[in-house]
Design a protein around this motif. Structure first.
Motif, short mmCIF file in Angstrom:
data_model
loop_
_atom_site.label_atom_id
_atom_site.label_comp_id
_atom_site.label_asym_id
_atom_site.label_seq_id
_atom_site.Cartn_x
_atom_site.Cartn_y
_atom_site.Cartn_z
N LEU A 2 0.86 -1.18 0.00
CA LEU A 2 0.00 0.00 0.00
C LEU A 2 0.90 1.23 0.00
O LEU A 2 1.80 1.35 0.83
N TYR A 3 0.65 2.12 -0.96
CA TYR A 3 1.43 3.35 -1.05
C TYR A 3 0.48 4.54 -1.10
O TYR A 3 -0.42 4.58 -1.94
N VAL A 4 0.68 5.47 -0.18
CA VAL A 4 -0.09 6.72 -0.17
C VAL A 4 0.92 7.85 -0.32
O VAL A 4 1.89 7.94 0.44
N GLU A 59 -6.08 15.41 -4.29
CA GLU A 59 -4.70 15.40 -4.79
C GLU A 59 -3.95 14.25 -4.15
O GLU A 59 -4.21 13.87 -3.02
N GLY A 60 -2.98 13.71 -4.91
CA GLY A 60 -2.16 12.62 -4.40
C GLY A 60 -2.47 11.30 -5.08
O GLY A 60 -3.27 11.23 -6.02
N LYS A 61 -1.82 10.24 -4.59
CA LYS A 61 -1.96 8.91 -5.18
C LYS A 61 -2.13 7.87 -4.08
O LYS A 61 -1.48 7.95 -3.04
N ILE A 62 -3.00 6.90 -4.32
CA ILE A 62 -3.11 5.72 -3.47
C ILE A 62 -2.97 4.52 -4.39
O ILE A 62 -3.73 4.35 -5.34
N GLN A 66 -0.52 -3.24 -7.41
CA GLN A 66 -0.04 -2.51 -8.59
C GLN A 66 -1.10 -1.58 -9.16
O GLN A 66 -0.91 -1.00 -10.23
N LYS A 67 -2.22 -1.42 -8.46
CA LYS A 67 -3.36 -0.68 -8.98
C LYS A 67 -3.49 0.68 -8.31
O LYS A 67 -3.62 0.79 -7.09
N GLU A 68 -3.45 1.73 -9.13
CA GLU A 68 -3.72 3.07 -8.61
C GLU A 68 -5.23 3.27 -8.53
O GLU A 68 -5.96 2.97 -9.49
N LEU A 69 -5.72 3.78 -7.39
CA LEU A 69 -7.15 3.80 -7.13
C LEU A 69 -7.88 5.03 -7.69
O LEU A 69 -9.06 4.94 -8.02
N LYS A 70 -7.18 6.14 -7.81
CA LYS A 70 -7.85 7.36 -8.26
C LYS A 70 -8.28 7.22 -9.72
O LYS A 70 -7.54 6.74 -10.57
#
Length: 257
Positions: A2-4, A59-62, A66-70
């Motif tokens: 998990l990357y925020v 703004e930002g990324k979650i 391997q899946k970006e949620l936005k």
């Protein structure tokens, strides 16, 4: 896993915009048990709701796996919530008309895929969390701790990438709280589960691998457990005390100005 990164979230009340998350960045490794703590208004619940795809962020990324949620469609988000995320809530969220075992199987039932694999997994989870003897009972017939262990088992039935736990011990006494935390630790050890828990309970947090402290919408400190649970609990209490003292001083300075 998990990357925020640089997460911003605001709420609009009338003509006024209130920024709750002000550039939060964090990561959770596969198989890690991480807690988030902080005072009321620090952004804990908002962060969890953004990760769970229940509220949008500006703004930002979650990134989960391997899946970006936005920007994902509602169907894609629903798929992630049902198959990639497991949820444990403060008030259990069990269905009264289903037995313990049926509640555990519910995500698989919703997915339309209850076969031998899922049945076997449900039995394994019941045994793992010490609730096999109540598998045929209904939520009204069991204790709060047993209900929450059922909820933990339900969160694991689809073998999710990540379990999101929102104050999972908030409605429990100390004995039941410890049983639930032991369930998380067992899930981590036996199933390689990854757990991200929001809590106000420093004792529960002291069993985690790491605790992220939030303050005023930003990460205030990242604390790793490099010692015993008891020593880590003491360190957490001291850090929380210092953080609260700093917050009081800032409020007093604002009032003076």
């Amino acid at each position: 896993m998990l990357y925020v990164k640089n997460l911003h979230k605001s709420y609009q009340v009338g003509a006024t915009s209130y920024e709750v998350l002000k550039g939060v960045s964090l990561s959770v490794a596969q198989g890690e048990f991480v807690a988030v703590m902080g005072p009321s208004g620090s952004g804990k619940s908002t962060l969890l709701n953004c990760i769970s795809c229940y509220i949008p962020f500006e703004e930002g990324k979650i990134t989960l796996g391997q899946k970006e949620l936005k920007g994902l469609s509602e169907d894609a988000l629903a798929h992630i919530r049902n198959e990639k995320l497991g949820f444990v809530f403060q008030d259990f969220m069990l269905l009264d008309g289903l037995t313990v075992r049926q509640n555990i199987l519910l995500p698989a039932i919703i997915r339309g895929n209850v076969g031998r694999k899922e049945e076997t997994m449900a039995d394994r989870l019941c045994n793992l969390f010490g609730i096999a003897q109540i598998a045929g009972k209904y939520p009204a017939e069991i204790s709060g701790g047993e209900r929450q262990r059922t909820a933990v088992a339900r969160a694991l039935i689809n073998s999710p990438l990540l379990i999101l736990a929102d104050e999972p011990t908030g409605n429990l006494d100390s004995k039941s709280s410890r049983a639930v935390i032991d369930s998380f630790l067992e899930a981590k050890a036996s199933l390689k589960a990854t757990i991200f828990m929001v809590t106000h309970d420093s004792f529960s947090a002291s069993f985690c691998d790491r605790v992220i402290l939030l303050k005023d919408g930003v990460v205030y400190k990242n604390m790793e457990r490099n010692s015993s649970q008891h020593a880590f609990h003491d360190a957490l209490l001291e850090e929380l005390k210092q953080m609260n003292t700093l917050e009081e001083e800032e409020e007093n300075n604002e009032n003076l100005n």
